[in-house]
Scaffold this motif. Structure first.
Motif, PDB file in Angstrom:
ATOM      1  N   LEU A 376       0.816  -1.210   0.000  1.00 22.25           N
ATOM      2  CA  LEU A 376       0.000   0.000   0.000  1.00 22.25           C
ATOM      3  C   LEU A 376       0.846   1.254   0.000  1.00 22.25           C
ATOM      4  O   LEU A 376       0.418   2.290  -0.539  1.00 22.25           O
ATOM      5  N   GLU A 377       2.027   1.218   0.583  1.00 24.60           N
ATOM      6  CA  GLU A 377       2.941   2.362   0.499  1.00 24.60           C
ATOM      7  C   GLU A 377       3.298   2.625  -0.960  1.00 24.60           C
ATOM      8  O   GLU A 377       3.379   3.779  -1.393  1.00 24.60           O
ATOM      9  N   TRP A 378       3.504   1.538  -1.726  1.00 29.96           N
ATOM     10  CA  TRP A 378       3.824   1.670  -3.143  1.00 29.96           C
ATOM     11  C   TRP A 378       2.633   2.266  -3.906  1.00 29.96           C
ATOM     12  O   TRP A 378       2.796   3.150  -4.756  1.00 29.96           O
ATOM     13  N   VAL A 379       1.424   1.787  -3.616  1.00 28.06           N
ATOM     14  CA  VAL A 379       0.223   2.319  -4.278  1.00 28.06           C
ATOM     15  C   VAL A 379       0.065   3.798  -3.985  1.00 28.06           C
ATOM     16  O   VAL A 379      -0.170   4.617  -4.893  1.00 28.06           O
ATOM     17  N   TRP A 380       0.183   4.166  -2.709  1.00 25.96           N
ATOM     18  CA  TRP A 380       0.030   5.565  -2.298  1.00 25.96           C
ATOM     19  C   TRP A 380       1.076   6.450  -2.970  1.00 25.96           C
ATOM     20  O   TRP A 380       0.765   7.517  -3.496  1.00 25.96           O
ATOM     21  N   LEU A 383       0.337   6.747  -6.779  1.00 23.68           N
ATOM     22  CA  LEU A 383      -0.779   7.662  -7.025  1.00 23.68           C
ATOM     23  C   LEU A 383      -0.349   9.111  -6.829  1.00 23.68           C
ATOM     24  O   LEU A 383      -0.732  10.000  -7.603  1.00 23.68           O
ATOM     25  N   THR A 384       0.438   9.355  -5.787  1.00 24.64           N
ATOM     26  CA  THR A 384       0.893  10.717  -5.497  1.00 24.64           C
ATOM     27  C   THR A 384       1.741  11.274  -6.629  1.00 24.64           C
ATOM     28  O   THR A 384       1.602  12.450  -7.020  1.00 24.64           O
ATOM     29  N   TYR A 385       2.623  10.454  -7.184  1.00 21.20           N
ATOM     30  CA  TYR A 385       3.524  10.906  -8.251  1.00 21.20           C
ATOM     31  C   TYR A 385       2.933  10.731  -9.646  1.00 21.20           C
ATOM     32  O   TYR A 385       3.540  11.154 -10.626  1.00 21.20           O
ATOM     33  N   GLY A 386       1.767  10.101  -9.734  1.00 21.95           N
ATOM     34  CA  GLY A 386       1.108   9.972 -11.020  1.00 21.95           C
ATOM     35  C   GLY A 386       1.712   8.942 -11.946  1.00 21.95           C
ATOM     36  O   GLY A 386       1.392   8.911 -13.140  1.00 21.95           O
ATOM     37  N   GLN A 387       2.570   8.102 -11.428  1.00 18.96           N
ATOM     38  CA  GLN A 387       3.146   7.028 -12.227  1.00 18.96           C
ATOM     39  C   GLN A 387       3.690   5.935 -11.302  1.00 18.96           C
ATOM     40  O   GLN A 387       4.032   6.211 -10.144  1.00 18.96           O
ATOM     41  N   ALA A 388       3.759   4.733 -11.830  1.00 17.19           N
ATOM     42  CA  ALA A 388       4.235   3.606 -11.026  1.00 17.19           C
ATOM     43  C   ALA A 388       5.678   3.829 -10.611  1.00 17.19           C
ATOM     44  O   ALA A 388       6.537   4.159 -11.421  1.00 17.19           O
ATOM     45  N   GLN A 389       5.927   3.657  -9.314  1.00 19.78           N
ATOM     46  CA  GLN A 389       7.270   3.851  -8.774  1.00 19.78           C
ATOM     47  C   GLN A 389       8.043   2.525  -8.789  1.00 19.78           C
ATOM     48  O   GLN A 389       7.436   1.448  -8.760  1.00 19.78           O
ATOM     49  N   PRO A 390       9.385   2.594  -8.841  1.00 19.40           N
ATOM     50  CA  PRO A 390      10.164   1.357  -8.777  1.00 19.40           C
ATOM     51  C   PRO A 390       9.842   0.592  -7.490  1.00 19.40           C
ATOM     52  O   PRO A 390       9.819   1.172  -6.421  1.00 19.40           O
ATOM     53  N   MET A 391       9.583  -0.695  -7.628  1.00 21.98           N
ATOM     54  CA  MET A 391       9.145  -1.489  -6.485  1.00 21.98           C
ATOM     55  C   MET A 391      10.214  -2.455  -5.993  1.00 21.98           C
ATOM     56  O   MET A 391      10.536  -2.501  -4.806  1.00 21.98           O
ATOM     57  N   ARG A 392      10.772  -3.223  -6.904  1.00 20.09           N
ATOM     58  CA  ARG A 392      11.763  -4.214  -6.503  1.00 20.09           C
ATOM     59  C   ARG A 392      13.087  -3.543  -6.183  1.00 20.09           C
ATOM     60  O   ARG A 392      13.451  -2.543  -6.784  1.00 20.09           O
ATOM     61  N   LYS A 393      13.818  -4.145  -5.257  1.00 18.25           N
ATOM     62  CA  LYS A 393      15.140  -3.632  -4.933  1.00 18.25           C
ATOM     63  C   LYS A 393      16.114  -3.961  -6.043  1.00 18.25           C
ATOM     64  O   LYS A 393      16.015  -5.009  -6.680  1.00 18.25           O
TER      65      LYS A 393
END
Length: 393
Positions: A376-380, A383-393
């Motif tokens: 959910l931190e990744w989803v939030w 959404l805040t930045y308007g694009q999918a953020q890097p998830m995997r290390k």
């Protein structure tokens, strides 16, 4: 003030982890039984023997303490994200997305949501980010006292109208509500939606009126504690030790006195007023004591390793908070869940909390071994930045 290094930020994550785990010990009552049992624990199910002991321990060591820490850390989080710059950056979009997620959580999943309150007050709190530490503390204390006037003062005012006749009428009315509510929750997810939505609305309105000023004040104090380096473990070990050694016993004594007053007064309206007044103020002292102890542990050698699972849990606090709702809703709400609402005594509620703690302390560090954020931190963030953020290390 220079930004603290990464090691020191573990202290904030660990404290947040302790807070998100600690609030479940009180929230479980809201999942398992009527919300009226918060004010009058005799309202539903047994309150003798071990059940009374569990209630007393929860009221003494958990009631208002960990939500106080959580609120304070939200203010600190604003400073970490925005700082004192002119530009608030993505703060307002971030709060708006939190507001939407919180509304879904509150009206569909669980009425006891705190995210809506944090989102709304977070939009106000950011305005104070450039104030000095002392003005923030002063305004924080003023707001907390204002809330005390409304909540504690209102509780004592209510005792003036608490005649035996009025108490009997209220008990009869609430008894009918509890019976209907229990049947709806045991029936299933859809059946209990009107109850959940109604309680969410009432909780948000009255919560904002009675406790909104306190929550905002705690955010201000959290900003000040971050600015002074308290929350990033920049104070000396001796200073933290002295603070913990003084505030913990005082806070426990005040809180225990309030708990004892309620039990000895047989949870009458006056006993509840005395107990809630002591709980309101003792929670501030004891929460500060807990925070001081965590800061102290984060500075002492081997204890840092013990805090790492809590730090991971804190880094995923959003995910863990919502996960607690999903787990408890499945247990206590009917179809598609187990429908155990109103049947699980306090002793077994506490056992469930311990199990959830163990699961989250294990799964959080495992998840963060492979991923940068909780789900959910990744989803939030995305959404805040308007694009999918890097998830995997």
């Amino acid at each position: 003030m220079a930004a603290p290094n990464t090691d020191r930020l573990v202290s904030i994550d660990a404290l947040r982890g302790v807070a998100v785990l600690g609030i479940l010990m009180m929230n479980v009552q809201g999942f398992a039984m009527t919300p009226f049992a918060y004010d009058d624990p005799t309202m539903q199910m047994d309150l003798t023997g071990d059940n009374l002991t569990v209630w007393a321990l929860a009221h003494t060591f958990f009631h208002l303490k960990f939500i106080t820490i959580f609120s304070t850390l939200f203010g600190a989080g604003i400073m970490m994200m925005v700082g004192e710059s002119e530009d608030t950056g993505r703060h307002y979009p971030r709060m708006l997305w939190l507001l939407l997620i919180g509304a879904i959580h509150a009206y569909i999943l669980w009425w006891g949501d705190i995210l809506v309150t944090y989102a709304l007050l977070g939009m106000l709190a950011v305005k104070a980010r450039r104030l000095g530490s002392m003005p923030l503390v002063v305004w924080g204390v003023v707001l907390i006292l204002l809330s005390a006037l409304l909540m504690v003062g209102g509780t004592y005012l209510g005792t003036l109208f608490a005649t035996p006749e009025a108490a009997a009428q209220e008990e009869e009315m609430l008894s009918g509500w509890i019976e209907s509510m229990t049947a709806a929750y045991q029936a299933g997810f859809i059946d209990r939606l009107p109850w959940n939505a109604g309680m969410a609305l009432m909780g948000q309105v009255f919560g904002m009126i009675m406790l909104g000023a306190r929550t905002l004040g705690l955010m201000f104090i959290g900003m000040a504690l971050f600015k002074t380096g308290f929350l990033s473990a920049q104070w000396s070990t001796v200073r933290y030790a002295v603070l913990a050694a003084t505030t913990l016993p005082v806070g426990i004594w005040l809180s225990h006195t309030g708990t004892t007053a309620m039990i000895e007064g047989d949870f009458s309206s006056r006993a509840a007023a005395d107990g809630n007044a002591l709980a309101y103020f003792s929670s501030l002292v004891l929460a500060f004591g807990y925070a001081s102890a965590i800061m102290l542990l984060s500075k002492v050698g081997a204890f840092k390793l013990l805090l790492m699972p809590f730090a991971a849990t804190g880094r995923m606090a959003f995910t863990n908070y919502i996960t607690q709702t999903l787990i408890m809703s499945f247990i206590f709400v009917g179809t598609p869940g187990l429908g155990l609402f109103g049947t699980v005594e306090r002793v077994d509620q506490a056992k469930l909390v311990l199990i959830v703690w163990a699961v989250q302390l294990v799964w959080s560090p495992l998840w963060l071994t492979f991923f940068r954020f909780g789900p959910l931190e990744w989803v939030w963030r995305s959404l805040t930045y308007g694009q999918a953020q890097p998830m995997r290390k």
